[in-house]
Structures are given as structure tokens and as C-alpha cells.
Scaffold this motif. Structure first.
Motif, PDB file in Angstrom:
ATOM      1  N   UNK A 108       6.581  -0.321   1.031  1.00 27.17           N
ATOM      2  CA  UNK A 108       5.478  -0.075   1.955  1.00 27.17           C
ATOM      3  C   UNK A 108       4.807  -1.379   2.367  1.00 27.17           C
ATOM      4  N   UNK A 109       4.658  -2.291   1.417  1.00 25.18           N
ATOM      5  CA  UNK A 109       4.047  -3.591   1.703  1.00 25.18           C
ATOM      6  C   UNK A 109       4.858  -4.328   2.771  1.00 25.18           C
ATOM      7  N   UNK A 110       6.183  -4.325   2.598  1.00 24.14           N
ATOM      8  CA  UNK A 110       7.027  -5.008   3.589  1.00 24.14           C
ATOM      9  C   UNK A 110       6.959  -4.318   4.948  1.00 24.14           C
ATOM     10  N   UNK A 137      -6.913  -0.269  12.031  1.00 23.11           N
ATOM     11  CA  UNK A 137      -6.840  -0.647  10.620  1.00 23.11           C
ATOM     12  C   UNK A 137      -7.161   0.541   9.720  1.00 23.11           C
ATOM     13  N   UNK A 138      -8.182   1.315  10.088  1.00 16.55           N
ATOM     14  CA  UNK A 138      -8.533   2.496   9.309  1.00 16.55           C
ATOM     15  C   UNK A 138      -7.391   3.510   9.315  1.00 16.55           C
ATOM     16  N   UNK A 139      -6.779   3.687  10.477  1.00 17.93           N
ATOM     17  CA  UNK A 139      -5.634   4.596  10.566  1.00 17.93           C
ATOM     18  C   UNK A 139      -4.484   4.160   9.668  1.00 17.93           C
ATOM     19  N   UNK A 140      -4.270   2.850   9.594  1.00 18.80           N
ATOM     20  CA  UNK A 140      -3.205   2.300   8.743  1.00 18.80           C
ATOM     21  C   UNK A 140      -3.512   2.552   7.265  1.00 18.80           C
ATOM     22  N   UNK A 141      -4.756   2.328   6.870  1.00 18.45           N
ATOM     23  CA  UNK A 141      -5.161   2.562   5.475  1.00 18.45           C
ATOM     24  C   UNK A 141      -4.994   4.043   5.120  1.00 18.45           C
ATOM     25  N   UNK A 142      -5.405   4.922   6.010  1.00 16.36           N
ATOM     26  CA  UNK A 142      -5.267   6.356   5.752  1.00 16.36           C
ATOM     27  C   UNK A 142      -3.798   6.759   5.646  1.00 16.36           C
ATOM     28  N   UNK A 143      -2.956   6.159   6.488  1.00 20.20           N
ATOM     29  CA  UNK A 143      -1.522   6.446   6.411  1.00 20.20           C
ATOM     30  C   UNK A 143      -0.968   6.030   5.055  1.00 20.20           C
ATOM     31  N   UNK A 182      -4.593  11.125 -10.213  1.00 20.20           N
ATOM     32  CA  UNK A 182      -5.903  10.569  -9.896  1.00 20.20           C
ATOM     33  C   UNK A 182      -5.857  10.010  -8.475  1.00 20.20           C
ATOM     34  N   UNK A 183      -6.522  10.680  -7.542  1.00 17.86           N
ATOM     35  CA  UNK A 183      -6.450  10.283  -6.145  1.00 17.86           C
ATOM     36  C   UNK A 183      -7.102   8.932  -5.866  1.00 17.86           C
ATOM     37  N   UNK A 184      -7.940   8.485  -6.789  1.00 21.32           N
ATOM     38  CA  UNK A 184      -8.511   7.150  -6.622  1.00 21.32           C
ATOM     39  C   UNK A 184      -7.413   6.089  -6.654  1.00 21.32           C
ATOM     40  N   UNK A 223      -4.416   1.525  -4.304  1.00 19.69           N
ATOM     41  CA  UNK A 223      -3.135   0.953  -3.888  1.00 19.69           C
ATOM     42  C   UNK A 223      -3.134   0.645  -2.390  1.00 19.69           C
ATOM     43  N   UNK A 224      -3.663   1.564  -1.586  1.00 16.49           N
ATOM     44  CA  UNK A 224      -3.685   1.368  -0.127  1.00 16.49           C
ATOM     45  C   UNK A 224      -4.490   0.132   0.245  1.00 16.49           C
ATOM     46  N   UNK A 225      -5.680   0.027  -0.310  1.00 17.27           N
ATOM     47  CA  UNK A 225      -6.533  -1.123  -0.007  1.00 17.27           C
ATOM     48  C   UNK A 225      -5.938  -2.411  -0.567  1.00 17.27           C
ATOM     49  N   UNK A 226      -5.295  -2.327  -1.719  1.00 18.70           N
ATOM     50  CA  UNK A 226      -4.676  -3.514  -2.314  1.00 18.70           C
ATOM     51  C   UNK A 226      -3.536  -4.033  -1.438  1.00 18.70           C
ATOM     52  N   UNK A 227      -2.751  -3.106  -0.899  1.00 19.74           N
ATOM     53  CA  UNK A 227      -1.658  -3.505  -0.004  1.00 19.74           C
ATOM     54  C   UNK A 227      -2.214  -4.207   1.230  1.00 19.74           C
TER      55      UNK A 227
END
Length: 396
Positions: free
Chosen positions: A258-260, A290-296, A307-309, A314-318
Motif C-alpha cells: 500500500x505504501x508503494x 488527502x482526506x479521501x486518500x487517508x479514508x481509502x 481494534x479499529x484504532x 497505520x493509514x496516517x503512518x503511511x
């Protein structure tokens, strides 16, 4: 109704044969079925028959892949269905289609051991890979005359043998053009098997049905061999290393993938150039995307942990990691491949990245272990990080 399932499967196969043949005909003639006026309309039956040069080898690959799974499952007396072919004709949306989303079988019986999962998982890719090699070898050793491309693109004829170089300079020819990325095996065939005088450039290969079918066969083989979840590669890796190690390695590979895929979509340079032509027009525009990308990403990571947190972290870290790396000059120009996003979504949301447990959790014998690492080599040979690229003269 008796044989209802078999009738549905037969109808799906026939429809898929038609749609892949149409896709092949469109690629070979640069014509569409009914969306354009003459002379861009497919002529029946002459244009349609040409499409079989693509549909037959490509469906042979899909069929051998699925029956590799089928016969191995039946060998272990595991109940499974015949293949369901999935027709998908996309001429209304894109200039180049392949006429199908592939084929699947349904294993409804219980798979009891790591060995069974391994054998069923590896049989499909190995069978399909053999067909892909045969198709590519025949295709590259039986390339049509150089002038064949002029029957597809008469406008190229004025450039003669220099057309690959000359049309690269002309936006009207190249804007939106699909370019195939070489994997190691495809590059080998181009460099050591094909006649260089007859070899087309990568942006014209889809007009050469056999090598186009072979390229797609390698692409789908690589996707299936990804060592994640319940993909064939996931079954293989699970058989090799067992549950405990697999449940650590599979999510790591998935997050790295996903990162790549999204790397380069949002960079420090984008922030600095908000409002500049070719970049985001406003800050709200930038942050909305950017928000749409994070949500995706959050949706893709939603099944990594109960744990949904965790998925949010992970999303924000990526995203933060991508921004940090884009600040390094040597890495700022690197771009990922967002074309993998649908595959990521399918894996993360539906197929999952973990593997079902088995009753008999015994290590594989040496022969199977060796075969498993051979499949990893096949994955490396078939995979390219940039399988399909589009030239865009208006891109930033």
C-alpha cells in the motif's frame, strides 16, 4: 433444475469468449464495436475472427490456471466447482480492454492441512505459468512483418521504421497512450528471443495478440502469487512458514504494498505549489483529496486488527512516511503505481490478509519447500511495479 450450475458456467464461458474476442479484435484493428462511426467500426466477421488470436491463448492461460486448482482439490477429495468465467467488456470506458475479469472456482469442501492448501494454491500458478511461457515463446518467435503496425495505425506509415521515435514527439499520438512496463521475464524474451527488427515498442504491444496475451498472463500470475492472505501466494507462504510467522509477515507485506502504490500521490512539493498550474488549485482541494486518500487506506487496513484504532494509525503512518520520504531529494521524483488501488481494496476489504487455520499443521516436505521457493522466483520474474502506464503531456 438439474445441471443449473453447469449451464450458468457454460454460458459465462461463452460470453467471456465473445467479450475477450471482441477486445482482441479492437486491439488488433484499433476499431470499436459500435461507439464510433466508420472507419472506426469493427467489421463482421473479418475483424471479429482476428480477435481469436488473443482470446484463445489468454483463455487457455486462465483455464489451465483454474483447472490446476480444480484437479488438485479433486485429488484430495475436496468439493469444488468448475471455473466461473467473468466477462467484462469495457470498450465504453477505455480504448483498450481485455474482455474479462478472470475466472474463479469455489472450493466448498474443507481443506484440512498446510500441505493441501499449498498444493492447491501452487498448482494454478504453475499450470498457468507454463502456458504463459509457451504463448510468449511462440508470439516472440512468430512476430508479423514490421509493416503490420501500419495496418493498425496508417498514420505511422509516413515515419517508416523510425515511427517509435518520431511519434513519441507528437502529443496527439502519445497523449493517453498505454505503455507496458517490462518485468524480468518479458524483458528476457524481448532481448534474447525476439527478432529486434520486428519487435514493437511497448506502447504498441497490445496490437500484437499473442505477446499481449502472454504479458497479461504474466501480470495475473504475479498478482496471484502475492504472498498475502488467501491469494495463491498466500496459500504457498502459509504452507512454507506456518500460521504464526505468516500472520506477522502477510500484514507487513500488505502495508508495504500500500505504501508503494500510493507513494508520490501527495508530496511536500504539492503543498509548496498549491495554486500553481498543474498542481492542486487550492488548499481545500489538496486537503479534500488527502482526506479521501487517508479514508481509502483506513478501509484497506480495516481488517488488519479488531481494534479499529490500528487501521487509523497505520493509514496516517503511511501518509506521514510518504511525505517524509518525498522531502528527500533522491526520492522525491519516485512515483508509486496507483493502479494497484483496486487490488489493495479487494485484498484489504474482502479477501483479507490472514489465512484460515488448518487441522493438520505439519511442516512441508523438502520437495514442496523447494517448489515453494521456486514459486517465489516465478513471482519475481513476472512482477513489475509499473505494469500499465499512461502518457499524459498535461501531467504535473
Amino acid at each position: 433444475m438439474k445441471y443449473k450450475t453447469e449451464i450458468i458456467q457454460a454460458v459465462l464461458f461463452i460470453v467471456t469468449l465473445i467479450t475477450t474476442t471482441l477486445a482482441g479484435a479492437e486491439a488488433m484493428t484499433a476499431k470499436a464495436f459500435f461507439f464510433f462511426p466508420e472507419p472506426y467500426l469493427l467489421h463482421f466477421p473479418e475483424d471479429f475472427w482476428q480477435g481469436f488470436q488473443f482470446s484463445i491463448p489468454f483463455l487457455a492461460f486462465l483455464t489451465c490456471h483454474e483447472f490446476g486448482h480444480y484437479f488438485t482439490a479433486r485429488y484430495y477429495n475436496i468439493k469444488t466447482s468448475l471455473p466461473y468465467y467473468i466477462p467484462m467488456w469495457l470498450s465504453v470506458l477505455t480504448d483498450i480492454g481485455i474482455g474479462t475479469l478472470g475466472a474463479v472456482i469455489r472450493i466448498t469442501g474443507k481443506t484440512r492441512s498446510r500441505k493441501q492448501y499449498f498444493d492447491i494454491g501452487i498448482a494454478g500458478p504453475l499450470a498457468g505459468f507454463v502456458v504463459a511461457l509457451a504463448v510468449l515463446y511462440y508470439g516472440f518467435t512468430h512476430l508479423p512483418p514490421f509493416e503490420y503496425i501500419f495496418t493498425v495505425h496508417p498514420d505511422y506509415q509516413k515515419f517508416g521504421r523510425e515511427y517509435p521515435t518520431e511519434i513519441m514527439k507528437i502529443p496527439k499520438f502519445m497523449n493517453g497512450q498505454l505503455v507496458l512496463g517490462d518485468n524480468l521475464l518479458f524483458k528476457f524474451f524481448k532481448n534474447y528471443v525476439a527478432d529486434p527488427k520486428l519487435l514493437p515498442p511497448n506502447f504498441e504491444i497490445m496490437h500484437y495478440p499473442l505477446i499481449w496475451a502472454g504479458y497479461l498472463a504474466l501480470f495475473f500470475t504475479a498478482l496471484n502469487l502475492f504472498p498475502i492472505g488467501q491469494l495463491d501466494g498466500g496459500h504457498i507462504l502459509y504452507g512454507l512458514i506456518g500460521k504464526k510467522k505468516f500472520n506477522i509477515i502477510s500484514p507487513i507485506i500488505f502495508v508495504a504494498f500500500a505504501f508503494f502504490a500510493g507513494y508520490g500521490m501527495f508530496t511536500i512539493a504539492d503543498i509548496k505549489n498549491i495554486g500553481v498550474t498543474g498542481y492542486y488549485k487550492s488548499e481545500s482541494d489538496f486537503f479534500t483529496w488527502l482526506l479521501g486518500y487517508v479514508l481509502f487506506l483506513r478501509i484497506c487496513f480495516s481488517r488488519i486488527s479488531e481494534n479499529q484504532l490500528t487501521s487509523w494509525v497505520l493509514s496516517l503512518s503511511v501518509v506521514v512516511g510518504q511525505f517524509i520520504l518525498s522531502y528527500i531529494p533522491a526520492l522525491a521524483s519516485i512515483q508509486g503505481f496507483s493502479g494497484f488501488f483496486p487490488f489493495l481494496f479487494l485484498l484489504g476489504r474482502f479477501l483479507g490478509i490472514y489465512h484460515p487455520e488448518v487441522e493438520i499443521d505439519e511442516p512441508l516436505d523438502f520437495k514442496r519447500q523447494l517448489l515453494g521457493w521456486v514459486s517465489l522466483a516465478i513471482f519475481i520474474l513476472c512482477f513489475t511495479p509499473y505494469p500499465f502506464m499512461q502518457i499524459d503531456f498535461s501531467a504535473k
